[in-house]
Design an enzyme around this catalytic site. Structure first.
Site, mmCIF file in Angstrom:
data_model
loop_
_atom_site.group_PDB
_atom_site.id
_atom_site.type_symbol
_atom_site.label_atom_id
_atom_site.label_comp_id
_atom_site.label_asym_id
_atom_site.label_seq_id
_atom_site.Cartn_x
_atom_site.Cartn_y
_atom_site.Cartn_z
ATOM 1 N N TYR A 67 0.855 -1.176 0.000
ATOM 2 C CA TYR A 67 0.000 0.000 0.000
ATOM 3 C C TYR A 67 0.895 1.231 0.000
ATOM 4 C CZ TYR A 67 -3.344 3.556 1.527
ATOM 5 O OH TYR A 67 -4.115 4.689 1.612
ATOM 6 N N ASP A 88 9.370 3.447 -0.509
ATOM 7 C CA ASP A 88 8.299 4.010 0.302
ATOM 8 C C ASP A 88 8.627 3.682 1.753
ATOM 9 O OD1 ASP A 88 6.076 4.541 1.792
ATOM 10 O OD2 ASP A 88 4.647 3.612 0.420
ATOM 11 N N LYS A 106 4.135 9.999 8.218
ATOM 12 C CA LYS A 106 3.847 9.449 9.547
ATOM 13 C C LYS A 106 4.774 9.980 10.644
ATOM 14 C CE LYS A 106 1.537 5.259 7.882
ATOM 15 N NZ LYS A 106 0.143 5.257 8.282
HETATM 16 C C1 LIG Z 1 3.725 2.216 3.277
HETATM 17 C C2 LIG Z 1 2.732 3.328 3.184
HETATM 18 N N1 LIG Z 1 2.840 4.233 2.209
HETATM 19 C C3 LIG Z 1 1.976 5.255 2.089
HETATM 20 C C4 LIG Z 1 0.930 5.383 2.973
HETATM 21 C C5 LIG Z 1 -0.030 6.523 2.834
HETATM 22 O O1 LIG Z 1 0.165 7.459 3.837
HETATM 23 P P1 LIG Z 1 -0.987 8.467 4.233
HETATM 24 O O2 LIG Z 1 -2.061 7.677 4.894
HETATM 25 O O3 LIG Z 1 -0.316 9.458 5.135
HETATM 26 O O4 LIG Z 1 -1.463 9.096 2.970
HETATM 27 C C6 LIG Z 1 0.770 4.468 4.012
HETATM 28 C C7 LIG Z 1 -0.331 4.581 4.983
HETATM 29 O O5 LIG Z 1 -0.554 3.770 5.839
HETATM 30 C C8 LIG Z 1 1.689 3.400 4.107
HETATM 31 O O6 LIG Z 1 1.583 2.464 5.065
#
Ligand SMILES: Cc1ncc(COP(=O)(O)O)c(C=O)c1O
Length: 457
Positions: free
Chosen positions: A166, A268, A296
């Site tokens: 994700y 990511d 985060k």
């Molecule tokens: C690995 C990863 N990338 C991107 C995101 C997206 O982040 P946001 O919820 O701040 O848009 C998340 C959200 O949980 C994530 O776990």
């Protein structure tokens, strides 16, 4: 993982305990039930983000301090959820409170740069070995910006992502996040499945999907699309289906294959970022990507996102060839919180403390699992960790699908009913904070031991 004996858990026993725990859960949370009902009148599923609606129902929270949160019914928890991994600083950390209070008293938003943006960018550059940074407000924005940069830099449109990763909710990467088994295609060349209705098919077709920990499948993907791939987007340790670690050499292999074919490597690190070590996966696994996405925990609890990258890639923004913008980018409150988080709270001693607590959890849980011969295993990495409800290591999404979700859901309920809040979704990992104590983490171990005893009773 050492070889050990593991016996299956009895499904009937899990089902009986789950029914009992669901009853206890509901009885103790009447106010949450009421608030959820009211919210549903004005909000789909009664929550502001669909992630917050999970079985048996959302727990409405009233507040938090240190390692604790209190729900709307007054139940107290040690927080292992920590806002989906954001609150590595713990709740209402005095330094964050002070920094944000000082800043808000001088105005909360100007859409003009403030001094702190450079301080934060410099610290991220030091930690992640990327010279140039831009800010946003979420992980979604960070991966969106990284994808645009990679496409512009390479002049190519195709992306390659890992099945079940994700990366936020924008169209390009909302592909095969948790594909339904009936549509997911063969394991070595998974289908590209849109995660939601409303995503144009043309975009889904531009995103190819490969299994994690499989370099041959990645090579085959490049062979099938010569000269087309802009970037491979990888969450270096997958953290949205439990925790899935990269095989030794896998991440180096992805980087080398991508570069061989003129594509970029995007990490990511929204979840791994500053939680599995001061410099996240980049440091822990020793691979530096071309672009890195953060969010985060870097913002100490305020909405944040950042993309960092090589000077020649980020120069596209300098040259006006790539648009990276946003009203709230570099917001003064976020930058004030990020500055104190990165410079004064998540210090080397904080990481030593995370490691010490991880050791307590790993040791305590391993002992319980061995004593009861449970078919589970534990992964810890500094502030992050989790129990996987399967004896063998999980290497990819197809392995993950073999996990029986029933004991995971029981464990979630069991912890919640005994004062430990886990993230919604039975397979979520935990995040510790600098304000957690050894007693706090022992609560998780003790609850887990009690559940193990009952499972084998
Ligand atoms: C690995 C990863 N990338 C991107 C995101 C997206 O982040 P946001 O919820 O701040 O848009 C998340 C959200 O949980 C994530 O776990």
């Amino acid at each position: 993982m050492a070889t050990r004996i593991a016996r299956a858990v009895e499904p009937k026993r899990v089902a009986d305990l789950t029914a009992r725990e669901e009853e206890v859960f509901k009885r103790a949370r009447p106010r949450s039930v009421e608030l959820w009902k009211e919210a549903k009148e004005v909000m789909p599923r009664g929550v502001p983000s669909s992630f917050q609606d999970s079985k048996p129902q959302p727990v409405f929270v009233d507040g938090g301090k240190g390692s604790r949160v209190w729900d709307a019914d007054g139940n107290e928890y040690v927080d292992f959820h920590n806002g989906f991994g954001v609150m590595a600083v713990g709740h209402a950390h005095p330094l964050v409170v002070q920094a944000v209070a000082d800043r808000i008293a001088r105005g909360s938003h100007f859409a003009q740069p403030v001094e702190e943006v450079t301080v934060v960018a410099r610290e991220l550059a030091r930690r992640f070995h990327q010279p140039q940074w831009r800010f946003g407000n979420s992980g979604t924005e960070a991966t969106l910006d990284a994808v645009r940069l990679a496409r512009a830099f390479t002049g190519r449109d195709r992306l390659v992502k890992i099945e079940a990763s994700y990366h936020g909710h924008h169209d390009a990467l909302m592909v095969s996040v948790e594909p339904d088994p009936s549509r997911m295609g063969p394991p070595e060349s998974p289908a590209s499945v849109p995660q939601s209705e409303g995503i144009p098919r043309a975009l889904v077709e531009l995103t190819s999907v490969v299994p994690f920990n499989d370099l041959d499948a990645l090579r085959a993907m490049f062979k099938a699309h010569p000269g087309e791939v802009a970037a491979v987007v990888v969450e270096p340790a997958m953290m949205n289906c439990g925790i899935i670690l990269p095989d030794s050499g896998y991440l180096d292999g992805v980087r080398d294959i991508a570069h061989e074919h003129g594509a970029l490597l995007i990490f990511d690190e929204v979840k791994t970022g500053v939680t599995i070590g001061p410099s996240g996966a980049t440091e822990r696994f020793g691979v530096i990507p071309d672009l890195v996405c953060l969010a985060k925990a870097i913002g100490g609890g305020l909405p944040c996102g950042a993309v960092g990258g090589r000077a020649d890639i980020m120069a596209l923004i300098d040259e006006g060839r790539v648009s990276q913008m946003g009203t709230f980018n570099g917001n003064p409150l976020t930058m004030a919180a990020a500055r104190v988080t990165l410079l004064d709270i998540l210090t080397p001693s904080a990481y030593a403390q995370f490691d010490a607590m991880a050791e307590v959890l790993q040791g305590g849980l391993d002992t319980v699992i061995a004593e009861h011969e449970l078919p589970f295993h534990v992964i810890t990495m500094a502030a992050r960790g989790g129990v996987t409800y399967r004896a063998e290591r999980v290497r990819n999404y197809r392995d993950y699908l073999t996990i029986d979700k029933a004991p995971a859901y029981l464990a979630w309920l069991y912890q919640c009913n005994r004062g430990v809040l886990m993230a919604p979704g039975a397979e979520e990992n935990w995040t510790l904070s600098v304000q957690h104590s050894e007693n706090d983490v022992m609560r998780y171990v003790e609850n887990f031991a009690a559940m193990a005893g009952e499972l084998r009773a």
